[in-house]
Design a protein around this motif. Structure first.
Motif, mmCIF file in Angstrom:
data_model
loop_
_atom_site.group_PDB
_atom_site.id
_atom_site.type_symbol
_atom_site.label_atom_id
_atom_site.label_comp_id
_atom_site.label_asym_id
_atom_site.label_seq_id
_atom_site.Cartn_x
_atom_site.Cartn_y
_atom_site.Cartn_z
ATOM 1 N N UNK A 68 0.711 -1.160 -0.035
ATOM 2 C CA UNK A 68 -0.084 -0.261 0.190
ATOM 3 C C UNK A 68 0.977 1.186 0.021
ATOM 4 N N UNK A 69 0.533 2.243 -0.839
ATOM 5 C CA UNK A 69 1.230 3.497 -0.989
ATOM 6 C C UNK A 69 0.704 4.523 0.079
ATOM 7 N N UNK B 156 -5.558 -12.592 -7.394
ATOM 8 C CA UNK B 156 -5.986 -11.339 -6.512
ATOM 9 C C UNK B 156 -5.911 -11.198 -5.219
ATOM 10 N N UNK B 157 -5.095 -10.510 -4.575
ATOM 11 C CA UNK B 157 -5.269 -10.045 -3.020
ATOM 12 C C UNK B 157 -6.044 -9.239 -2.728
ATOM 13 N N UNK B 158 -6.671 -9.236 -1.757
ATOM 14 C CA UNK B 158 -7.778 -8.189 -1.353
ATOM 15 C C UNK B 158 -7.598 -7.703 -0.059
ATOM 16 N N UNK B 159 -7.366 -6.580 0.136
ATOM 17 C CA UNK B 159 -7.032 -5.895 1.522
ATOM 18 C C UNK B 159 -7.887 -4.482 1.683
ATOM 19 N N UNK C 160 -4.991 -5.452 -4.141
ATOM 20 C CA UNK C 160 -5.869 -4.421 -4.072
ATOM 21 C C UNK C 160 -6.207 -3.796 -2.699
ATOM 22 N N UNK C 161 -6.061 -2.600 -2.729
ATOM 23 C CA UNK C 161 -6.697 -1.982 -1.237
ATOM 24 C C UNK C 161 -7.852 -1.200 -1.391
#
Lengths: 384, 437
Positions: B322-323, B348-351, B379-380
């Motif tokens: 995450x930026x 896909x990683x979901x956060x 993805x955040x």
């Protein structure tokens, strides 16, 4: 002649043995590979491929899926008329009740957003919203254009969403007047829940802008039948917290100022004249020579990390150096007159610790880290 | 809970749950317990702080009106679902579900009945919250069912919810053209007006399953926020099952584990739905060392078991990438779990956790890839109502935006897409799409 007959026979045999389901499956897969490219021209080709598959007969299990995919891509490409046509095909074929339900919902959404009369307005709204929310470029032109779009189309069903985007956008740009104008406009219009949301956003914006009196007035004026219990309660809590923090900031600021002036007056008394104090202040005391490189080093170390923390470290460094300078000068002035008693040294140390704590609080509040600290206290630290 | 205990909980939240500093008064036995669910092939286990689950009895309290009706999953979503609710009085013990095959049926047509299960838990002091659950198993795949929950007392008085319709997951062997749609959302805590807007937007998109990435409430132990969370979501959650990841703000509270029915240990588990397999992990365990130990092993076991799944998703709360200038990337999670993501080629990683929207470029082992073949996109989407954080950009960032948001993920056999949108319904321009041969 024989060759021609054989070729014809092979062709007939192939046609006879064709599996429309398998062919449609393959065509659906091919269109899907085009659809994921992200390139607008290729996506347009994918929509056409789906439409072709949807129009092909006999109907296969992939026919309504092809129309559903064509509609999805067309809506995402802001071609609402094309999306509408494709969705109507899904409803007409109607073999999969799940797809039908989704198509019905998507059609309702498009109609709710104004129907064909507002297709162009909606596409422009989407484009401008993405410019406002999603780019690092100067969004002023997009904000101005969206404002004009809303004013020219006051009956556009999503005008209120646009007003809120305008309010938040202008607020981010630091134009408080425009931001508040659009917050007010959004708060006074819109559907029940969106209007309520807009009013709460307005209260929050006023709180952020430190216009606490007006925030309080707006909060009190919320229609009790529309009040979001949690949202309103939280807005009220934020407002109360803002008041408390303001009181604390003012109190600490005055205390630091009084202590600073007191320290200077004390040093002047010990040194005998303002001129002597000025000469003393020009030469940094040993505390400053010790702290300055440390503050610089910490500021540099913090620089690549979280920008808020980097800013806080920088300003805490500055505050620390100023306090050390005053503290050192005062102590040196006292020592120049007479040996410093243990009691005075202890008092001096305690006052300095208090000043440092007050300065750290003011810096943390100034850079906007108080909420993060509070969140960490309440919710536990993040792991990094 | 006494004030001093509550303060201790706020400071050392994870320790409150399994460390047992909760003091209980009265006769409510809250040691947790396990009940075998007949016909479903699994057990229901309640946590410390809650009663052992038991069958309902025909007793009404002062107001037995059902509320907070919502669906969960503990078994195979093709053939089972869990309906969960409370009553307005929290005293009613009568618990039952009436259902029948078919969408939007009138109440009179709900001819099947099944007894429910009840258990209570203690929240923030003496407050007693009673949960009802009804487990339906042996359902038909890809089929709509109408249902209502409630009960009947000894005098024959009835109190039931409105009729809702849910649909079981499709059988992808029989229906290779099946499409499933997941609503993906997280971090509603403290912002329930926005949460309401996003629920409306998600409902419009007709999802089959809701993936919630954690932080429903500000402090998991306080019940009043859960009331808001479920009040707002009932129109959607009563129709669409919820699969949730535990967020740091849930603080491993008994409230979370009691109110959301989830498979396995409710912390680290997997769900097959359509052509997708979703692995879920708890990245805020009560003991941080579990991340690279017990929890990693459980996640690895689930990923290994589902390695042949056509599409693989991994949902947990705190982002590895995450930026955002608020929390940013988690090195701890990169060390603990990223090797699994690469090893099992998660799509896909979901956060959530960072309250913005961000989608990464395709990555393998922290390196950006030219295409998303065999690579993972992170993805955040932590913008369901909590105060927004500043977004940012790093080498992995494809797109980021400081905005309230949610997304829908559409999964077909050969392609998976994700479209994100803002709380005002406008589209976020950068989503995700991938096809497989």
């Amino acid at each position: 002649m024989t060759r021609l007959a054989v070729a014809l026979l092979v062709l007939v045999a192939r046609i006879a043995s064709a599996d429309p389901e398998a062919d449609a499956d393959a065509a659906f897969k091919r269109a899907g590979q085009l659809a994921v490219s992200g390139d607008p021209a290729t996506v347009n080709t994918a929509i056409a491929a789906y439409e072709q598959l949807g129009s092909a007969r006999p109907i296969t299990r992939w026919t309504d899926d092809a129309w559903a995919e064509a509609a999805r891509l067309a809506e995402f490409s802001r071609d609402y008329a094309r999306a509408r046509r494709a969705l109507e095909q899904v409803l007409e074929i109607g073999t999969d009740d799940r797809l039908v339900a989704r198509a019905r919902a998507a059609l309702a959404r498009i109609e709710e957003e104004g129907g064909p009369a507002f297709d162009a307005v909606r596409a422009e709204h989407e484009r401008l919203a993405s410019e406002i929310y999603g780019t690092d470029d100067d969004p002023t032109a997009a904000l101005t254009a969206l404002g004009a779009l809303v004013e020219q189309n006051p009956t556009y069903p999503r005008a209120n969403a646009a007003r809120l985007a305008l309010a938040l956008g202008w607020e981010a740009e630091g134009d408080r007047g425009e931001a508040m104008r659009w917050f007010r406009a959004a708060a006074e219009a819109g559907r029940r829940e969106r209007g309520q949301h807009a009013r709460l956003e307005y209260v929050r914006a006023l709180t952020r802008a430190a216009d606490l009196a007006e925030a309080e007035t707006e909060l009190a004026a919320l229609d009790p039948t529309l009040v979001d219990s949690a949202g309103a309660r939280q807005a009220a809590e934020k407002l109360e917290t803002a008041y408390q923090r303001r009181r604390l900031r003012i109190g600490l600021g005055i205390a630091l100022l009084v202590i600073g002036i007191g320290a200077l007056a004390l040093a002047r008394r010990d040194l005998g004249s303002w001129r002597a104090l000025g000469a003393k202040l020009i030469r940094p005391p040993i505390e400053v020579w010790f702290l300055l490189p440390l503050a610089l080093l910490l500021s540099l170390v913090a620089l690549p990390g979280n920008p808020l923390i980097a800013r806080a470290v920088r300003w805490i460094g500055v505050a620390g150096v100023v306090i050390a300078w005053l503290s050192g000068t005062t102590l040196e002035a006292a020592r120049a007159k007479a040996p410093v008693s243990a009691r005075r040294a202890l008092t001096h140390g305690l006052v300095v610790v208090g000043c440092v704590a007050a300065a750290v609080y003011l810096v943390v509040a100034y850079v906007g880290l108080l909420d993060l600290l509070e969140e960490t206290w309440r919710g536990g630290p993040a792991m990094d | 809970m006494r004030p001093a205990t509550l303060l201790l909980c706020l400071a050392l939240a994870p320790a409150c749950v399994k460390g047992n500093p909760i003091e209980l008064d009265g006769d409510l036995l809250t040691e947790g317990g396990t009940l075998r669910i007949d016909g479903c092939g699994y057990d229901l286990t309640t946590r410390y702080g809650a009663e052992a689950p038991r069958p309902g009895t025909a007793v009404f309290g002062p107001d037995p009106t059902p509320r907070h009706v919502h669906l969960g999953i503990m078994g195979d979503p093709k053939t089972s679902v869990v309906a969960q609710w409370r009553t307005k009085d929290d005293k009613t013990l009568a618990s039952e579900i009436r259902y029948a095959k078919g969408a939007s049926l009138p109440a009179a047509d709900l001819v099947e009945e099944k007894a429910g299960i009840v258990f209570a838990y203690r929240s923030t002091g003496a407050e007693e919250i009673r949960v009802h659950q009804a487990h339906l198993c042996g359902l038909e795949p890809g089929t709509s069912y109408s249902y209502q929950v409630g009960g009947t007392d000894l005098d024959g008085a009835k109190s039931y919810s409105p009729v809702y319709t849910f649909r079981t997951a499709p059988d992808t062997v029989a229906h290779p053209d099946s499409e499933v749609v997941f609503g993906f959302v997280g971090d509603s805590r403290g912002g329930y007006d926005v949460w309401q807007l996003l629920i409306d937007e998600l409902s419009d998109r007709q999802p089959d399953l809701i993936l919630f990435s954690g932080d429903a409430v500000t402090i998991g132990l306080t019940q009043y926020e859960w009331e808001e969370f479920f009040d707002r979501a009932e129109p959607l959650f009563a129709r669409v099952p919820l699969v949730s990841a535990h967020g740091n703000h849930e603080v491993n509270a008994v409230n979370y584990f009691s109110q959301i029915a989830l498979p396995g240990d409710q912390e680290n588990f997997g769900v097959d739905y359509g052509f997708a397999h979703i692995t879920v992990g708890n990245d805020t365990p009560d003991d941080i060392s579990k991340l690279a130990g017990e929890f990693k092993d459980k996640i690895a076991a689930d990923m290994a078991k589902s390695n042949s799944a056509r599409w693989k998703l991994f949902m947990h709360h705190q982002p590895m990438f995450s930026a955002s200038t608020r929390h940013g990337p988690s090195q701890t999670l990169q060390d603990a779990w990223l090797p699994l993501v690469d090893q099992y080629k998660i799509d896909l990683v979901l956060n959530g956790h960072d309250h913005d929207y961000e989608i990464s470029r395709p990555m393998i082992n922290k390196q950006v890839q030219a295409t998303n073949d065999n690579a993972t996109v992170f993805v955040v989407a932590g913008g369901a109502g909590a105060e927004l954080y500043d977004n940012g950009s790093d080498y992995w960032t494809l797109y980021s935006e400081k905005t309230y948001n949610a997304a829908v993920i559409r999964v077909r056999r050969d392609q998976m897409t994700m479209e994100a949108f803002r709380h005002d319904g406008t589209q976020i321009p950068q989503g995700f799409s991938k096809s497989k041969p």
